[in-house]
Motif scaffolding. Structure first.
Motif, PDB file in Angstrom:
ATOM      1  N   THR A 299       0.874  -1.176   0.000  1.00 39.07           N
ATOM      2  CA  THR A 299       0.000   0.000   0.000  1.00 39.07           C
ATOM      3  C   THR A 299       0.916   1.232   0.000  1.00 39.07           C
ATOM      4  O   THR A 299       2.117   1.091   0.219  1.00 39.07           O
ATOM      5  N   HIS A 300       0.354   2.391  -0.238  1.00 36.43           N
ATOM      6  CA  HIS A 300       1.068   3.679  -0.231  1.00 36.43           C
ATOM      7  C   HIS A 300       2.097   3.839  -1.352  1.00 36.43           C
ATOM      8  O   HIS A 300       2.107   4.848  -2.020  1.00 36.43           O
ATOM      9  N   GLY A 301       2.957   2.871  -1.547  1.00 36.14           N
ATOM     10  CA  GLY A 301       3.959   3.042  -2.595  1.00 36.14           C
ATOM     11  C   GLY A 301       5.047   1.991  -2.477  1.00 36.14           C
ATOM     12  O   GLY A 301       5.102   1.230  -1.519  1.00 36.14           O
ATOM     13  N   ILE A 302       5.924   1.952  -3.472  1.00 35.39           N
ATOM     14  CA  ILE A 302       6.999   0.962  -3.502  1.00 35.39           C
ATOM     15  C   ILE A 302       8.323   1.714  -3.483  1.00 35.39           C
ATOM     16  O   ILE A 302       8.684   2.373  -4.449  1.00 35.39           O
TER      17      ILE A 302
ATOM     18  N   SER B 153       3.273   1.468   6.899  1.00 37.68           N
ATOM     19  CA  SER B 153       3.847   1.758   8.217  1.00 37.68           C
ATOM     20  C   SER B 153       4.852   0.692   8.645  1.00 37.68           C
ATOM     21  O   SER B 153       5.751   0.959   9.415  1.00 37.68           O
ATOM     22  N   LYS B 154       4.695  -0.536   8.130  1.00 33.12           N
ATOM     23  CA  LYS B 154       5.642  -1.587   8.518  1.00 33.12           C
ATOM     24  C   LYS B 154       6.770  -1.735   7.516  1.00 33.12           C
ATOM     25  O   LYS B 154       7.621  -2.591   7.692  1.00 33.12           O
TER      26      LYS B 154
ATOM     27  N   LEU C 275       6.576 -14.872  -3.016  1.00 33.59           N
ATOM     28  CA  LEU C 275       7.227 -16.031  -2.399  1.00 33.59           C
ATOM     29  C   LEU C 275       7.304 -15.855  -0.892  1.00 33.59           C
ATOM     30  O   LEU C 275       7.184 -16.811  -0.144  1.00 33.59           O
ATOM     31  N   ALA C 276       7.559 -14.643  -0.437  1.00 31.90           N
ATOM     32  CA  ALA C 276       7.673 -14.396   0.996  1.00 31.90           C
ATOM     33  C   ALA C 276       7.415 -12.922   1.251  1.00 31.90           C
ATOM     34  O   ALA C 276       7.668 -12.084   0.391  1.00 31.90           O
ATOM     35  N   ALA C 277       6.906 -12.624   2.438  1.00 31.87           N
ATOM     36  CA  ALA C 277       6.701 -11.222   2.804  1.00 31.87           C
ATOM     37  C   ALA C 277       6.914 -11.107   4.294  1.00 31.87           C
ATOM     38  O   ALA C 277       6.629 -12.041   5.035  1.00 31.87           O
TER      39      ALA C 277
ATOM     40  N   ASP D 187      10.864   1.944  10.786  1.00 29.35           N
ATOM     41  CA  ASP D 187      11.165   3.218  10.139  1.00 29.35           C
ATOM     42  C   ASP D 187      11.463   3.002   8.653  1.00 29.35           C
ATOM     43  O   ASP D 187      11.640   1.870   8.216  1.00 29.35           O
ATOM     44  N   ARG D 188      11.596   4.105   7.906  1.00 34.49           N
ATOM     45  CA  ARG D 188      11.825   4.018   6.460  1.00 34.49           C
ATOM     46  C   ARG D 188      13.028   3.149   6.090  1.00 34.49           C
ATOM     47  O   ARG D 188      14.073   3.201   6.726  1.00 34.49           O
ATOM     48  N   ILE D 189      12.868   2.384   5.015  1.00 32.20           N
ATOM     49  CA  ILE D 189      13.978   1.625   4.439  1.00 32.20           C
ATOM     50  C   ILE D 189      14.396   2.358   3.163  1.00 32.20           C
ATOM     51  O   ILE D 189      13.544   2.682   2.337  1.00 32.20           O
TER      52      ILE D 189
END
Length: 1624
Positions: free
Chosen positions: A106-109, A128-129, A143-145, A151-153
């Motif tokens: 959500t929100h963006g990539i 947020s996560k 495959l996995a999440a 905080d921001r990556i």
């Protein structure tokens, strides 16, 4: 005069000026073809520097913010922002989409990265996560999440030297991830004392677990494993934004404006300082600018690409590094509003909040001049002679520059607030300046811009202005939506509109006025459209709006909601749009994306030739969909189609909601549930035959199967009809209306889709009637179209949601391959291309779309058909690009690819169905004609008219009318099968005769039902205005039909069976002859619907007629006179019954009242309840009263009981309700909530139920589903034990004994509130003295390898006393090694001890450790990867997987983070983790079991729903999951011989499960076959050798189980787990 179609000319994106450097990094690369790929706004750009050409990727619909290049450097992945953002993988050469990845973020990539092979793609979300997700991008599958960080990556990268390892970094953290199964497990980087804990901005991975990272302070950190080894200080002056690894080494770029090159060991090679360049950027940047900052570097061979914060791209050649070459520039950050075009040259001027004004050459695609001002610029204008450029500023001043050398002519400040619009008059004498202060000032150009006039009339800020051609008038628009006119140059307002009639305007850039009415969508705010510009020569108009759309319309466009072509590219609001001076180009500028787009205008005559241009160019136009509003020049829609598009299929209550509703109601019914409730009856019913076929709103839903049977659907039932024996078999897996049906190419499987909140598609076998796969989870409201691919492996489905979502499935696996929003308008048909299964078409209301699969998405293009037609059916022809579609006007459209080749007139009225043959086609239409065509639709070979005259003698009924509308056609077995709108199925012989096989009522509710007093006949009457007599004997046909002038709701046979009374909806009723259906007598005394009608028993002397206006009239049949009226009811009357003597009437009303009246006078009587039961009623069809108290369900507010009927032997009561359930109760039904058997076949409300005269059949009719169902009655003694379809009643009975104390305690344990779980909190740093060093390989695998002593082989430490510790370093703390564990967890676990290796070892668990104990050496070895208590353990029994163990642990949340519950699959001997499955079972995993082949793993959770999940553990993929039970499940186990069947047992329940595709179907165990058996709490399960027998251990003495197998009493010595060992 105004043509409301879209214009025929179009725009093509030709150049984009700018590069997105702000808030993005690492977004600039060389492709394999040495082109440069980057993005700006919502467009991916591939720029060829040698030829100075750009290609565009236009697959996104919002700002792109991240980009990654595939290792082969041809494919590019880009991620966007938005509410439902997606990732596109596209080819940089063809700029076509290869795959779309969606539905996770959500929100963006924020970041993207490919792995070394390029098979996997990792993405990081902006939620947020900061979710991290790993994709198999070609299949579009996750495959996995896992949650990434709080905080921001900022960056993520695969370790290119170790498989399945990733590194991510961001605000104050760096994390090292390992991918195993479906789990991403992080370890935080340990900063220690070597460096400060700070924000890491970028990464690069090197050999031997070394990672380099760039930090915010300009240092480079070198990591080994998860530990910080050393830092390279001051690599840059401040933050390092980008790091790029190549064969020669690394390039880094920082905020200090320099690029540094390093060798492979990170020794510095050289520095390139871009601030030193001689290209004059220092001058260009004002004193207040923050200097050049590098956001992206890419080093390839001897070229280096550098992207800066200020939208510039440099190319540096390494050996000539002092001369960076500027290859692209754009405006810097800040909104871009000002745009003007030169009146005689191909130049565009832009001015922005970055305070610069720039002049662009539209021919050379380059910046040719730039000048910095003192203030942000908001608007611009060029004088008519092209000499002066006026700029309006944000502070209320304006400046005039000379165009040729950008020197200032004059600077005027008369206002305090921003200038929004400037315009020179056509004669060049005046300049009009509109400001935020609601005024327009007029300045004289020749008088050195002296103010000569002022226009004050607006009460809001000025937005747009235009001069008249003679320079005498000015029109303005303001923010409040007013349009005003002024005389020039005085500025006096013109109030008399007469004098404006002849005014010609020199330009049109206003958004208000009759000429541009049509630019406004039907419902829009007056500020949505920011800019307009008219091209008078070509009579077109371009608009720019807040949604990032450029639209092309006809000019003038007078009526609201005009048609347009729209073009995407800008992401957010477009602030301005202008035609170039010669109308060759359109220039648009974006506000937030501060980019300048240049579009080529292709006029009408050229656009015809442009149909065959390269694919690159059609892509831009493929986004130019026609507009959203309905056209007025589309022909009126056919009435049938009109009706169909208005059907919504929404339900007040969906069957899926029932469990929740029951839970809500349970509380208030606890008290009553304690009382003993009535048992369910021993008899049952079985569906025997259905009269009906759903044709009125479905098409192409009728086929021959492999064996020559006929398959179709009606209500919630799939029907397989054998025409030789006239019998039917039923697929009963659905629980609501089936809306579509498709047949597998081999004709043995069928797919059906139903209505439902989360609606499902079932694929089932027509022979066994068993579901092969159930597909759900993607369609809301319902599924309206289906199609199998030619190889039978794929299935396409279309949903009924607002976007008509299209999903492509691998149906056997139950996997969604791709999905995409189909169309706003209803879709009628989907077809997969038989030659290329990646392509499909959809057709429906006003559209035809051609799709191809791209990863997890589909890309669609509208067919070009000139005027939009509604398509009703479509098929593929003899080659992959030929498509034929039938329209609602009776034409056949012939398509090649997306282009309409020609149309052929085929039918009068819509073509509803079409079928392709080997040589030719067959079509059917509303005109009731079946036509055979040759293979090019050149000529019609033969037509068949469906008429009564040609009906063959063996028909099973009568045609209601000639030429009924044909809705389905299929061929096979020498016949043509035809389904009509009237619910008839006909078989047309090629030679002409027609046989009617099945029929039912037409559209409209069926309410009236009566069975004959002594023959196997019944009569029905429906809202379709027909009265029909049906034969219930094995010939199953309709004997007679009569059309009525109004629909009817009730009917009744006289006691001698000779007459039939029918009540109509207009308040009249008639009595007809039961054989000929001719009128005997009719009356019309009431205005409202006649709701029930009954002859008195015996001689049938009286007729009671109940009406909707709450009266019952009593007529004397002989004298045909009304003899009495029953008054006093408050609401309309629903049911009537006579007593045996014909003297008393019982009446039910809609207000749930029960009244009694005396016949024939109609006097009301009050009879006490005790007496009512003593009265001998001739029939019982009422639903109220003490003897029916138990039929009302717990949720009676939503599920009304609509009908009831007592069998003639007074034993069994059948009821029908609003939810489509038919229930059987034991009569009398006293006490609330009696138990029952229930059957689902009707989809919506059951309107009536009747037993036949001898109780051998039950006849039921459905309201919305129009069908008549005949059920065979199976009395108590006759039924051999077989699984009935019924379920036990609503409330679990509480009358069985208490729990065993152990079980109670275990049921109530909550595993997550232990003190233990506090240290599961993610700590933010690690104190230096607590930093663990990585365990050695041995320690990881548990030390007992051949049971060597767990001590070090090194020399013993000397025992010298350490006295003086001051100057010495402390000894490092030794690592602890686990040596021995005492204990076994038996208090709340079961089945958790197993033998291994032929009994040499045993395996068990305690705390969070899995223990393997060797019985001969009694050495323990340990598996210690779990992070919390293990609760269950199981062994894989299949020989292919020796010593494979699965263990499940406790966890707190179900968010897939490191603390969520997980299952580890590991090798008991080597202690290697084979797979980690993170699950959504919040609470923990309480039971696991491997399937027979060992490939699947079943797990049960401790979450409130006790979810059951099936995994493919090797891939870490979840196959299926479903809510298990409301109460705790103790054990779930696969059958030892099966991969699809398993059983779960727990508190008061046993459930039998089947895995079909990706869906889990379950049935409750039923105990009704044993007298007085009660469902108990089951604690364990074992499987007997006889198929279908399972023992369950129950609680309490003398436990009975299913099917009466008895099991030993539970002894007091509690065996928690036992394992038998076979020796030898």
């Amino acid at each position: 005069m105004a043509d409301r179609t879209a214009p025929n000319c179009h725009l093509r994106l030709e150049w984009v000026y700018g590069y997105r450097g702000h808030q993005c990094r690492n977004n600039l690369y060389y492709t394999a073809a040495k082109e440069i790929v980057y993005f700006v706004a919502g467009v991916g750009v591939v720029y060829n520097t040698r030829e100075h050409k750009q290609k565009f990727y236009l697959g996104h619909n919002d700002d792109i913010i991240s980009l990654a290049l595939h290792p082969e450097r041809v494919l590019v992945a880009t991620g966007q922002v938005g509410k439902e953002p997606y990732i596109c993988v596209w080819d940089s050469y063809t700029v076509q989409t290869v795959s779309i990845l969606k539905d996770v973020h959500t929100h963006g990539i924020a970041c993207l990265a490919f792995d070394l092979e390029g098979q996997c793609l990792v993405s990081v979300g902006l939620d947020s996560k900061n979710t991290i997700c790993v994709w198999d991008w070609r299949r579009g599958k996750v495959l996995a999440a896992a949650p990434g960080h709080t905080d921001r990556i900022f960056d993520i990268s695969w370790d290119l030297y170790q498989p399945n390892k990733l590194v991510s970094c961001g605000v104050k953290h760096i994390k090292f991830w390992s991918l195993c199964g479906n789990a991403l497990t992080p370890k935080r980087g340990v900063f220690g004392k070597t460096g400060d804990l700070q924000t890491i901005l970028c990464l690069a991975c090197a050999k031997d677990e070394v990672t380099y990272s760039g930090a915010l302070n300009g240092d480079i950190y070198l990591w080994k494993g998860i530990n910080l080894m050393r830092t390279i200080q001051g690599a840059h002056g401040s933050g390092i934004f980008s790091m790029n690894a190549c064969e020669e080494g690394f390039a880094t770029g920082g905020r200090d404006g320099s690029v540094r090159l390093w060798d492979l060991n990170f020794k510095p090679i050289t520095v390139i300082d871009l601030r030193e360049t001689d290209q004059g950027y220092k001058v260009a940047r004002g004193e207040n600018s923050r200097g050049l900052s590098v956001r992206s570097v890419c080093w390839r061979g001897d070229h280096i690409l550098v992207g800066t914060q200020d939208s510039e791209i440099f190319e540096v050649v390494v050996h000539d590094r002092n001369k960076p070459f500027l290859i692209m520039q754009g405006h810097c950050e800040g909104e871009l509003w000002a745009l003007a075009v030169h009146p005689t040259k191909p130049l565009a001027m832009t001015g922005s909040d970055d305070r610069s004004v720039r002049i662009w050459s539209l021919i050379d695609h380059a910046l040719i001049a730039r000048c910095n001002m003192e203030e942000p610029i908001r608007c611009a204008a060029v004088s008519t002679d092209g000499i002066h450029l006026a700029l309006g500023m944000k502070d209320g001043s304006f400046t005039v520059l000379r165009v040729r050398d950008m020197t200032e002519v004059v600077h005027v400040k008369d206002r305090k607030e921003a200038i929004h619009e400037l315009k020179y008059s056509p004669d060049g004498a005046h300049l009009a300046v509109g400001s935020n202060e609601n005024t327009v000032d007029i300045y004289g150009v020749v008088q050195r811009y002296k103010k000569v006039g002022e226009c004050i009339g607006s009460n809001s800020f000025i937005t747009h202005m235009d001069w008249s051609t003679d320079s005498k008038y000015l029109q303005t628009n303001d923010g409040s939506g007013r349009r005003l006119f002024y005389r020039m140059p005085s500025g006096k307002e013109v109030t008399n509109r007469e004098e404006l009639k002849l005014v010609q305007w020199a330009s049109w850039t206003c958004v208000l006025g009759p000429e541009v009415n049509g630019i406004w969508p039907k419902y829009s705010d007056i500020n949505d459209i920011n800019s307009v510009d008219a091209n008078f020569n070509n009579q077109v108009l371009v608009t720019a709006d807040d949604y990032g759309l450029v639209k092309l319309m006809r000019y003038p466009c007078i009526r609201k909601g005009a048609k347009f072509k729209k073009y995407l590219g800008h992401s957010a609001h477009i602030t301005n749009v202008r035609w170039s001076h010669d109308y060759q180009w359109v220039i648009t500028i974006g506000g937030a994306d501060h980019s300048v787009f240049q579009w080529k205008f292709i006029p009408e005559r050229k656009s015809k030739e442009a149909l065959h241009i390269a694919p690159q160019e059609t892509l831009a136009d493929s986004n130019s969909e026609e507009s959203d509003s309905d056209q007025s020049d589309v022909p009126e829609m056919d009435s049938e189609i009109e009706q169909e598009t208005q059907l919504t299929y929404r339900r007040q209550v969906y069957k899926e909601d029932l469990p929740q509703l029951k839970e809500q109601c349970k509380e208030k019914h606890r008290a009553t549930a304690m009382k003993k409730r009535e048992r369910a009856p021993g008899n049952g019913i079985k569906l025997h035959f259905i009269h009906g076929y759903r044709g009125y709103d479905c098409r192409s839903n009728l086929f021959y199967t492999q064996t020559g049977e006929i398959v179709y659907h009606v209500a919630a039932v799939g029907v397989v009809y054998n025409r030789q024996q006239n019998t039917q078999r039923f697929y009963m897996g659905h629980d609501d209306d089936i809306l579509c049906l498709a047949i597998h190419p081999l004709k043995d499987y069928v797919a059906t889709g139903q209505v439902g909140r989360d609606s499902s598609v079932h694929v089932w076998d027509t022979e066994t009637l068993k579901p092969m796969s159930v597909l759900k989870g993607f369609h809301q409201l319902g599924v309206c179209a289906l199609d199998f691919s030619a190889d039978g492996k794929r299935l396409a489905s279309v949903g009924l949601d607002d976007n008509h979502t299209i999903v492509l499935w691998d149906w056997r696996k139950g996997e969604k391959l791709s999905a995409m929003r189909g169309s706003k308008d209803k879709i009628f048909v989907v077809k997969i291309n038989p030659y290329l299964p990646d392509k499909l078409i959809t057709a429906g209301v006003k559209h035809m779309k051609f799709w191809h699969k791209a990863g997890g998405g589909l890309i669609g293009r509208k067919g070009n058909m000139g005027k939009t037609e509604t398509m009703m059916c479509a098929v593929y022809g003899w080659s992959e690009e030929m498509v034929f579609s039938g329209t609602c006007t009776g034409d056949i459209c012939i398509w090649r690819d997306m282009f309409l080749m020609k149309t052929v007139k085929a039918h009068d009225g819509p073509v509803f169905s079409m079928h392709a043959l080997e040589k030719g086609f067959v079509t059917g239409g509303k005109d009731g004609i079946v036509a055979l065509w040759d293979d090019t639709f050149e000529r019609c070979l033969k037509t068949y008219a469906i008429k009564r005259a040609v009906l063959a003698p063996g028909s099973k009924g009568l045609l209601l009318e000639d030429n009924p509308s044909i809705r389905a056609i299929s061929l096979g077995h020498g016949h043509i099968l035809v389904g009509t709108k009237n619910g008839e199925i006909l078989e047309v012989d090629k030679s002409g005769p027609i046989t009617l096989l099945v029929q039912g009522h037409m559209e409209g509710e069926v309410w009236g039902l009566a069975t004959h007093p002594h023959l196997p006949l019944c009569a029905t009457v429906s809202d379709d205005k027909t009265l029909r007599i049906w034969d219930l004997s094995p010939s199953h046909c309709m004997l007679a039909v009569r059309k009525l002038r109004k629909g009817g709701r009730c009917c009744c046979f006289s006691p001698d069976g000779k007459a039939l009374a029918v009540g109509l909806n207009d308040g009249s009723f008639l009595i007809v002859n039961a054989d000929t259906l001719e009128d005997l007598v009719s009356f019309h005394h009431r205005k409202d619907i006649i709701s029930d009608i009954r002859f008195s028993p015996g001689a049938g002397k009286y007729l009671a007629v109940a009406s909707g206006d709450s009266f019952v009239d009593i007529y004397n049949v002989m004298s045909s006179k009304r003899v009495g009226v029953c008054k006093g009811c408050l609401s309309y009357i629903t049911h009537l019954d006579w007593d045996k003597r014909g003297k008393l009437l019982q009446v039910n009303t809609a207000a749930k009242e029960q009244f009694f009246f005396e016949a024939p006078r109609g006097k009301r009587q009050t009879i006490p309840a005790s007496e009512v039961e003593k009265i001998d009623w001739s029939t019982w069809t009422c639903v109220l009263g003490p003897s029916l108290e138990g039929v009302w369900p717990v949720i009676s507010e939503v599920a009304e009981v609509t009908a009831a009927c007592l069998s003639n032997d007074r034993r069994v009561l059948a009821t029908g309700d609003d939810l489509g359930y038919i229930k059987l109760f034991r009569y009398p039904v006293k006490g609330k909530y009696a138990k029952f058997k229930r059957y689902v076949a009707h989809s919506t409300h059951v309107t009536n139920v009747r037993w036949t005269h001898d109780d051998s059949l039950l006849v039921t009719v459905g309201g919305g589903d129009t069908c008549l169902m005949i059920w065979a009655h199976e009395p108590e003694g006759l039924r051999e034990f077989k699984l009935c379809d019924s379920e036990e009643s609503d409330i679990e009975s509480e009358d069985d004994g208490g729990y065993d104390s152990d079980v109670t305690r275990e049921n109530e344990i909550n595993y997550t509130i232990k003190a233990l779980s506090t240290n599961m909190r993610p700590m933010t740093g690690v104190k230096p003295h607590l930093q663990m060093k990585e365990p050695s390989i041995d320690e990881r695998q548990g030390v007992v390898r051949g049971s060597r002593p767990p001590v070090s082989r090194a020399l013993p430490q000397p025992e010298k006393l350490q006295t003086n510790n001051v100057g010495k370093k402390k000894r490092p703390i030794e690592d602890l090694v686990l040596e021995l564990v005492f204990g076994y967890r038996g208090n709340d676990c079961r089945n958790n001890v197993h033998y291994l290796n032929e009994g040499a070892d045993i395996i068990y668990h305690t705390a969070s450790v899995g223990i393997v104990l060797n019985l001969t050496t009694s050495c323990q070895s340990f598996y210690v990867e779990h992070s919390d208590d293990i609760l269950c353990l199981t062994i894989n029994q299949h020989p292919k997987f020796p010593n494979v163990v699965a263990t499940g642990q406790v966890g707190d949340t179900g968010d897939m983070s490191a603390t969520s519950p997980s299952i580890h699959v590991w090798d008991a001997m080597t202690k290697q983790t084979l797979s980690v499955l993170r699950c959504f079972h919040s609470g923990g995993v309480c039971s696991i079991s491997f399937s027979a082949t060992g490939r699947l793993l079943l797990s049960v959770g401790l979450d409130p729903e006790h979810t059951v999940i099936i995994w493919k553990w090797q891939e870490g993929a979840k196959v299926a999951s479903r809510v298990g039970h409301t109460q705790r499940i103790f054990v779930a186990e696969f059958r030892p011989d099966s991969d699809t069947h398993f059983v779960s047992v727990g508190i008061k329940h046993v459930r039998f499960w089947t895995l079909a595709g990706r869906a889990l179907l379950s049935k409750k165990g039923v105990l009704s076959s044993i007298e007085d058996a009660r469902m108990q709490t089951m604690l364990s399960v074992a499987f007997g050798a006889i198929k279908g027998r399972r023992c369950s251990e129950a609680l309490g003495p003398g436990a009975e189980t299913l099917q009466g197998l008895s099991v030993r009493n539970r002894t007091d010595h509690r065996l928690r787990s036992f394992c038998l060992q076979r020796k030898g």
